[in-house]
Design a protein around this motif. Structure first.
Motif, PDB file in Angstrom:
ATOM      1  N   VAL A  50      -9.841   7.073   2.463  1.00 47.92           N
ATOM      2  CA  VAL A  50     -10.537   5.886   2.941  1.00 47.92           C
ATOM      3  C   VAL A  50     -10.556   5.879   4.472  1.00 47.92           C
ATOM      4  CG1 VAL A  50     -10.374   3.370   3.095  1.00 47.92           C
ATOM      5  CG2 VAL A  50     -10.005   4.520   0.901  1.00 47.92           C
TER       6      VAL A  50
ATOM      7  N   ARG B  38       7.636   9.633   7.185  1.00 46.86           N
ATOM      8  CA  ARG B  38       7.780   8.805   5.993  1.00 46.86           C
ATOM      9  C   ARG B  38       8.954   7.847   6.101  1.00 46.86           C
ATOM     10  NH1 ARG B  38       4.148  10.145   3.152  1.00 46.86           N
ATOM     11  NH2 ARG B  38       4.664   8.591   1.593  1.00 46.86           N
TER      12      ARG B  38
ATOM     13  N   ALA C 119      -3.555  12.126   2.295  1.00 48.56           N
ATOM     14  CA  ALA C 119      -3.847  11.187   3.376  1.00 48.56           C
ATOM     15  C   ALA C 119      -2.600  10.349   3.629  1.00 48.56           C
ATOM     16  CB  ALA C 119      -5.007  10.286   2.985  1.00 48.56           C
TER      17      ALA C 119
ATOM     18  N   ILE D  10       0.693  -6.886  -2.883  1.00 46.99           N
ATOM     19  CA  ILE D  10       1.142  -8.219  -3.285  1.00 46.99           C
ATOM     20  C   ILE D  10       2.080  -8.808  -2.241  1.00 46.99           C
ATOM     21  CG2 ILE D  10       0.835  -7.837  -5.768  1.00 46.99           C
ATOM     22  CD1 ILE D  10       3.782  -7.211  -6.001  1.00 46.99           C
TER      23      ILE D  10
ATOM     24  N   TYR E  10       4.644  -2.130 -11.506  1.00 45.64           N
ATOM     25  CA  TYR E  10       3.654  -2.179 -10.421  1.00 45.64           C
ATOM     26  C   TYR E  10       3.621  -0.796  -9.765  1.00 45.64           C
ATOM     27  CZ  TYR E  10       1.797  -3.444  -5.776  1.00 45.64           C
ATOM     28  OH  TYR E  10       1.081  -3.496  -4.609  1.00 45.64           O
TER      29      TYR E  10
ATOM     30  N   GLY F 242       5.124  -8.073   1.900  1.00 48.21           N
ATOM     31  CA  GLY F 242       6.343  -8.650   2.449  1.00 48.21           C
ATOM     32  C   GLY F 242       6.864  -7.883   3.650  1.00 48.21           C
TER      33      GLY F 242
ATOM     34  N   GLY G  82      -1.274   6.885   5.644  1.00 50.38           N
ATOM     35  CA  GLY G  82      -1.624   5.697   6.410  1.00 50.38           C
ATOM     36  C   GLY G  82      -0.374   5.182   7.097  1.00 50.38           C
ATOM     37  N   GLY G  83       0.339   4.258   6.424  1.00 46.34           N
ATOM     38  CA  GLY G  83       1.558   3.704   6.997  1.00 46.34           C
ATOM     39  C   GLY G  83       2.803   4.522   6.704  1.00 46.34           C
TER      40      GLY G  83
HETATM   41  C1  LIG Z   1       9.863  -1.307   2.819  1.00 49.88           C
HETATM   42  C2  LIG Z   1       8.678  -1.423   1.914  1.00 49.88           C
HETATM   43  C3  LIG Z   1       8.188  -2.680   1.589  1.00 49.88           C
HETATM   44  C4  LIG Z   1       7.091  -2.823   0.754  1.00 49.88           C
HETATM   45  N1  LIG Z   1       6.640  -4.068   0.467  1.00 49.88           N
HETATM   46  C5  LIG Z   1       5.536  -4.227  -0.294  1.00 49.88           C
HETATM   47  C6  LIG Z   1       5.015  -5.501  -0.584  1.00 49.88           C
HETATM   48  O1  LIG Z   1       5.565  -6.524  -0.177  1.00 49.88           O
HETATM   49  N2  LIG Z   1       3.902  -5.595  -1.350  1.00 49.88           N
HETATM   50  C7  LIG Z   1       3.262  -4.490  -1.832  1.00 49.88           C
HETATM   51  O2  LIG Z   1       2.251  -4.630  -2.506  1.00 49.88           O
HETATM   52  N3  LIG Z   1       3.746  -3.264  -1.588  1.00 49.88           N
HETATM   53  C8  LIG Z   1       4.857  -3.106  -0.838  1.00 49.88           C
HETATM   54  N4  LIG Z   1       5.349  -1.848  -0.600  1.00 49.88           N
HETATM   55  C9  LIG Z   1       4.683  -0.708  -1.239  1.00 49.88           C
HETATM   56  C10 LIG Z   1       3.472  -0.245  -0.435  1.00 49.88           C
HETATM   57  O3  LIG Z   1       2.372  -1.101  -0.647  1.00 49.88           O
HETATM   58  C11 LIG Z   1       3.094   1.151  -0.895  1.00 49.88           C
HETATM   59  O4  LIG Z   1       4.202   1.972  -0.672  1.00 49.88           O
HETATM   60  C12 LIG Z   1       1.857   1.706  -0.188  1.00 49.88           C
HETATM   61  O5  LIG Z   1       1.454   2.870  -0.878  1.00 49.88           O
HETATM   62  C13 LIG Z   1       2.147   2.056   1.238  1.00 49.88           C
HETATM   63  O6  LIG Z   1       0.978   2.460   1.897  1.00 49.88           O
HETATM   64  P1  LIG Z   1       1.140   3.277   3.273  1.00 49.88           P
HETATM   65  O7  LIG Z   1      -0.205   3.551   3.799  1.00 49.88           O
HETATM   66  O8  LIG Z   1       2.121   2.583   4.146  1.00 49.88           O
HETATM   67  O9  LIG Z   1       1.864   4.595   2.756  1.00 49.88           O
HETATM   68  P2  LIG Z   1       1.450   6.125   2.716  1.00 49.88           P
HETATM   69  O10 LIG Z   1       2.673   6.810   2.256  1.00 49.88           O
HETATM   70  O11 LIG Z   1       0.826   6.554   3.991  1.00 49.88           O
HETATM   71  O12 LIG Z   1       0.382   6.167   1.570  1.00 49.88           O
HETATM   72  C14 LIG Z   1       0.707   5.847   0.233  1.00 49.88           C
HETATM   73  C15 LIG Z   1      -0.400   6.322  -0.690  1.00 49.88           C
HETATM   74  O13 LIG Z   1      -1.622   5.748  -0.276  1.00 49.88           O
HETATM   75  C16 LIG Z   1      -2.525   6.757   0.129  1.00 49.88           C
HETATM   76  N5  LIG Z   1      -3.225   6.376   1.341  1.00 49.88           N
HETATM   77  C17 LIG Z   1      -2.753   5.769   2.454  1.00 49.88           C
HETATM   78  N6  LIG Z   1      -3.744   5.629   3.369  1.00 49.88           N
HETATM   79  C18 LIG Z   1      -4.844   6.170   2.799  1.00 49.88           C
HETATM   80  C19 LIG Z   1      -6.186   6.328   3.232  1.00 49.88           C
HETATM   81  N7  LIG Z   1      -6.607   5.920   4.434  1.00 49.88           N
HETATM   82  N8  LIG Z   1      -7.057   6.916   2.397  1.00 49.88           N
HETATM   83  C20 LIG Z   1      -6.672   7.331   1.166  1.00 49.88           C
HETATM   84  N9  LIG Z   1      -5.418   7.224   0.713  1.00 49.88           N
HETATM   85  C21 LIG Z   1      -4.521   6.640   1.526  1.00 49.88           C
HETATM   86  C22 LIG Z   1      -1.693   7.989   0.392  1.00 49.88           C
HETATM   87  O14 LIG Z   1      -2.437   9.165   0.218  1.00 49.88           O
HETATM   88  C23 LIG Z   1      -0.611   7.834  -0.632  1.00 49.88           C
HETATM   89  O15 LIG Z   1      -1.067   8.287  -1.869  1.00 49.88           O
HETATM   90  C24 LIG Z   1       6.470  -1.675   0.217  1.00 49.88           C
HETATM   91  C25 LIG Z   1       6.954  -0.412   0.539  1.00 49.88           C
HETATM   92  C26 LIG Z   1       8.051  -0.279   1.368  1.00 49.88           C
HETATM   93  C27 LIG Z   1       8.578   1.080   1.689  1.00 49.88           C
END
Ligand SMILES: Cc1cc2nc3c(=O)[nH]c(=O)nc-3n(C[C@H](O)[C@H](O)[C@H](O)COP(=O)(O)OP(=O)(O)OC[C@H]3O[C@@H](n4cnc5c(N)ncnc54)[C@H](O)[C@@H]3O)c2cc1C
Ligand SMILES: *[C@@H]1O[C@H](CO)[C@@H](O)[C@H](O)[C@H]1NC(C)=O
Ligand SMILES: *[C@@H]1O[C@H](CO)[C@@H](O)[C@H](O)[C@H]1NC(C)=O
Ligand SMILES: *[C@@H]1O[C@H](CO)[C@@H](O)[C@H](O)[C@H]1NC(C)=O
Length: 485
Positions: free
Chosen positions: A221, A55, A92, A170, A444, A155, A94-95
């Motif tokens: 997903v 994380r 789940a 966004i 948001y 971003g 993802g990133g």
């Molecule tokens: C440094 C930083 C910058 C950011 N900048 C932006 C930005 O510019 N714009 C914006 O909109 N958001 C931004 N975010 C927020 C980001 O969009 C959310 O934190 C998003 O949830 C991250 O998705 P992830 O897959 O990386 O994270 P994860 O922690 O892997 O997942 C987050 C959530 O999504 C779910 N998820 C992920 N993949 C799947 C999948 N395949 N199927 C089902 N559920 C899934 C997870 O279960 C969890 O509930 C930023 C976050 C950080 C830390």
């Protein structure tokens, strides 16, 4: 006394033994059913730190006793079924960039690492891109740009596109094209029952409505398909970075408010405030992005240039390079780090009230001066153009609050564990001050602290509809660890 310590230690030992057994049992059960290329890890395994997604933010994170890395969709279905039947919590991943404090409700669960779902395919002829469930913005920007196309990305390029889309998504192209979720065409999703279905406007349309904004509540997903667009200026974008002393904040708020009601769709404005240890005062970094001709972009920022900013850097770049270049590339540098602790407090603002923002800046400045614990923190004010968000109606998806003017985010970096209470107290006061001025408590969902509740994340109207959808697709609440409805 000594005895008490012994007892306490024994208790800790017993608990972790029980956890290890639970993890080992789950690993054994799953190993016998999953496909041969899938992988299962215990926290003690050597591969855990490198082969399992860690994380970004460890604040209030989930805890796991085992991680599973499925190879194929059927594996995902089996894991979901197993977890649901055995009442084991899972999430789940993802990133790994999600940070809502609601994640801490997941205790001793299964990390369902989607890392093997990383395909990207762009079809320029049909204007579509399909991505696997763990693809990050960074993985799909180059192929999309190379095909001459564009899509709203966040971003930070290391964020997962699926995670982002499930709550909206966004970024600088949102002023033109809306949230990332607005461009979603279809999703392949494993439901709580283990069934794999497609959701689109034509199939399972109500679920499709819900996953565009509140998607973490409904399934895992495996892949997403989006529309892509022909960007203006062949995808070349102006990025302007510059710095100002906090004393000039009034002129910056005037610049920001001058665009309300007439912000060109190509223009994104971001002010970040942080403590400068050299001058011992707040510093404001302005990042202005213009997704059109350079000369037009330069003309638009003339009022800022007239203030004689320092460290001015204006470049004209392919859009794929914007996330990693904006704000002097600082966010990109920290993006790939993991395990930091950062406490978020965020508010949506629906107008730019000059006096309120001057007062908020004074509050920030005073607090940073008197409270050294805050000095690792950053406050970002982001103003995208409304145009893209207004292209879609409020009813079109569960993504709410399309009338936001300014996203205000505190990233309260905890450099020393004893600093947390001071950051929390400051963050709450700062948030209160802005909420009182706006009269709304919306946030948001992806920038949320986690303490705001479903109405703030999804809007009162959507919550009713989302709960009805939840009763249909996930009655037992298997998907309830990220801003649950
Ligand atoms: C440094 C930083 C910058 C950011 N900048 C932006 C930005 O510019 N714009 C914006 O909109 N958001 C931004 N975010 C927020 C980001 O969009 C959310 O934190 C998003 O949830 C991250 O998705 P992830 O897959 O990386 O994270 P994860 O922690 O892997 O997942 C987050 C959530 O999504 C779910 N998820 C992920 N993949 C799947 C999948 N395949 N199927 C089902 N559920 C899934 C997870 O279960 C969890 O509930 C930023 C976050 C950080 C830390
Ligand atoms: C499922 O587990 C939770 C704790 O993780 C527990 O509170 C709940 O009672 C369990 N439900 C069943 C049906 O065992
Ligand atoms: C912010 O700007 C206002 C008005 O321009 C100014 O009076 C104030 O001192 C500035 N705030 C800080 C903290 O410098
Ligand atoms: C200006 O920004 C560009 C693009 O990110 C970068 O390559 C360059 O090094 C920057 N120049 C300075 C002086 O910081």
């Amino acid at each position: 006394m000594k005895c008490m310590v012994c007892l306490a230690l024994a208790w800790v030992c017993l608990v972790s033994l029980a956890e290890a057994l639970a993890g080992a049992q789950i690993a054994q059960d799953l190993r016998s059913t999953l496909s041969s290329r899938s992988r299962i890890y215990l926290p003690t395994d050597e591969g855990w730190p490198n082969e399992i997604t860690q994380r970004f933010n460890s604040w209030n994170g989930p805890t796991y006793v085992v991680a599973v890395k499925p190879a194929v969709k059927e594996d995902v279905q089996k894991v979901v079924k197993y977890a649901a039947q055995n009442n084991v919590s899972f999430l789940a991943t993802g990133g790994g960039h999600g940070y809502s404090g609601t994640l801490s409700a997941l205790d001793h669960g299964i990390e369902l690492d989607m890392g093997n779902f990383k395909t990207v395919s762009v079809n320029a002829a049909t204007n579509r891109i399909s991505v696997g469930g763990s693809v990050k913005f960074a993985d799909m920007m180059v192929p999309t740009y190379s095909a001459g196309k564009a899509i709203p990305v966040g971003g930070c390029s290391c964020v997962g596109i699926t995670g982002a889309t499930l709550g909206g998504g966004i970024g600088f192209y949102s002023g033109m094209y809306g949230a990332t979720s607005d461009s979603l065409v279809s999703a392949e999703i494993v439901l709580a029952s283990g069934k794999l279905i497609t959701a689109s406007e034509h199939k399972n349309a109500e679920l499709f409505w819900g996953i565009k904004g509140a998607g973490s509540n409904f399934g895992v997903v495996t892949s997403l398909t989006f529309k892509v667009y022909d960007p203006p200026s062949a995808g070349q974008v102006m990025n302007a970075d510059m710095m100002f002393p906090v004393g000039l904040n009034g002129s910056l708020w005037k610049f920001a408010s001058s665009w309300v009601g007439k912000q060109p769709k190509e223009l994104s404005i971001m002010f970040s405030m942080l403590f400068d240890p050299i001058s011992q005062q707040l510093l404001i970094i302005a990042n202005i992005i213009y997704a059109g001709p350079l000369s037009k972009g330069q003309a638009l920022i003339q009022p800022l240039l007239d203030l004689h900013p320092f460290n001015l850097n204006i470049t004209y770049l392919p859009w794929k390079d914007i996330p990693d270049s904006a704000n002097y590339g600082f966010p990109a540098q920290s993006c790939t780090q993991t395990g930091m602790t950062s406490i978020p407090y965020t508010v949506n603002l629906y107008q730019i009230n000059f006096d309120v923002l001057i007062a908020a800046t004074k509050f920030l400045s005073d607090s940073f001066l008197t409270t050294p614990a805050l000095r690792g923190s950053l406050i970002a004010f982001t103003q995208y153009a409304p145009h893209g968000f207004q292209l879609y109606s409020d009813k079109s998806s569960a993504f709410p609050h399309r009338d936001v003017i300014l996203y205000v985010q505190l990233e309260g970096a905890v450099l020393n564990p004893t600093d947390s209470p001071a950051i929390d107290s400051f963050g709450q006061n700062f948030r209160d001050l802005l909420q009182q001025s706006s009269g709304r408590k919306d946030v948001y969902t992806h920038f949320a602290n986690g303490d705001e509740g479903p109405v703030a994340w999804y809007s009162a109207r959507n919550v009713r509809r989302l709960r009805a959808l939840k009763a249909l697709y996930d009655k037992e609440g298997v998907f309830s660890f990220y801003n649950p409805v």
